[in-house]
Design a protein around this motif. Sequence first.
Motif, short mmCIF file in Angstrom:
data_model
loop_
_atom_site.label_atom_id
_atom_site.label_comp_id
_atom_site.label_asym_id
_atom_site.label_seq_id
_atom_site.Cartn_x
_atom_site.Cartn_y
_atom_site.Cartn_z
N UNK A 173 0.85 -1.17 0.00
CA UNK A 173 0.00 0.00 0.00
C UNK A 173 0.89 1.24 0.00
N UNK A 174 0.58 2.16 -0.88
CA UNK A 174 1.33 3.41 -0.96
C UNK A 174 0.98 4.30 0.23
N UNK A 175 1.88 5.23 0.53
CA UNK A 175 1.70 6.12 1.67
C UNK A 175 0.41 6.95 1.53
N UNK A 189 6.82 8.97 6.39
CA UNK A 189 6.80 9.00 4.93
C UNK A 189 8.13 8.57 4.28
N UNK A 190 9.28 9.11 4.72
CA UNK A 190 10.52 8.67 4.07
C UNK A 190 10.85 7.19 4.32
N UNK A 191 10.31 6.63 5.40
CA UNK A 191 10.57 5.23 5.75
C UNK A 191 9.42 4.31 5.33
N UNK A 215 5.82 -4.29 6.75
CA UNK A 215 5.34 -5.00 7.94
C UNK A 215 3.93 -5.52 7.67
N UNK A 216 3.54 -6.54 8.42
CA UNK A 216 2.21 -7.12 8.24
C UNK A 216 1.11 -6.11 8.52
#
Length: 168
Positions: A1-3, A40-42, A49-50
């Motif tokens: 999933x994108x941010x 956001x950068x991470x 992660x699940x």
Amino acid sequence: MEFEEFLSARLAALLRYATVLACDPHLAEDIVQEVLARAQPRWARISAADVPEAYVKRMIVNELASWRRRRAARVVPMSLAALDAAGTPQADPATAVDERDAMLRRLAALPVRQRIVVALRYYEGLTDPEIADLLGCRPATVRSHAARALATLRSDRPQSLLGGRRDG
């Protein structure tokens, strides 16, 4: 999933979560904003992660704890006169508690399906189709339950809460 997808899907829930923890909606907004700016950068690592939402919620808890420590270290107490001058009269907090308790009693008196619809719509922020999917019914049924529940909650007559008859 994108941010961005995560934000559009879970931002409201994260704000509610932070508000419950901080007991201050303005502080909650600040904390969530700070956490999301750091996430956001991470995001590639976090989304791997699940349950990325759980990770972000943990970040919120940590940020709130850090904020409290930082704030306690830099708070300079005001004199009593300055506090009196800056303060505005506040309503009795017991009134808000009484109103909340009354609303909880009114919600508890609703039929189960209506109560579930109200909770999912107004606490979780779900749409009618999402609620319908969870309940295994049509969106029109969800709207019907919501309309009946809101009509009951708006009513001033206790008989309607207890399922009693309405006389003239």
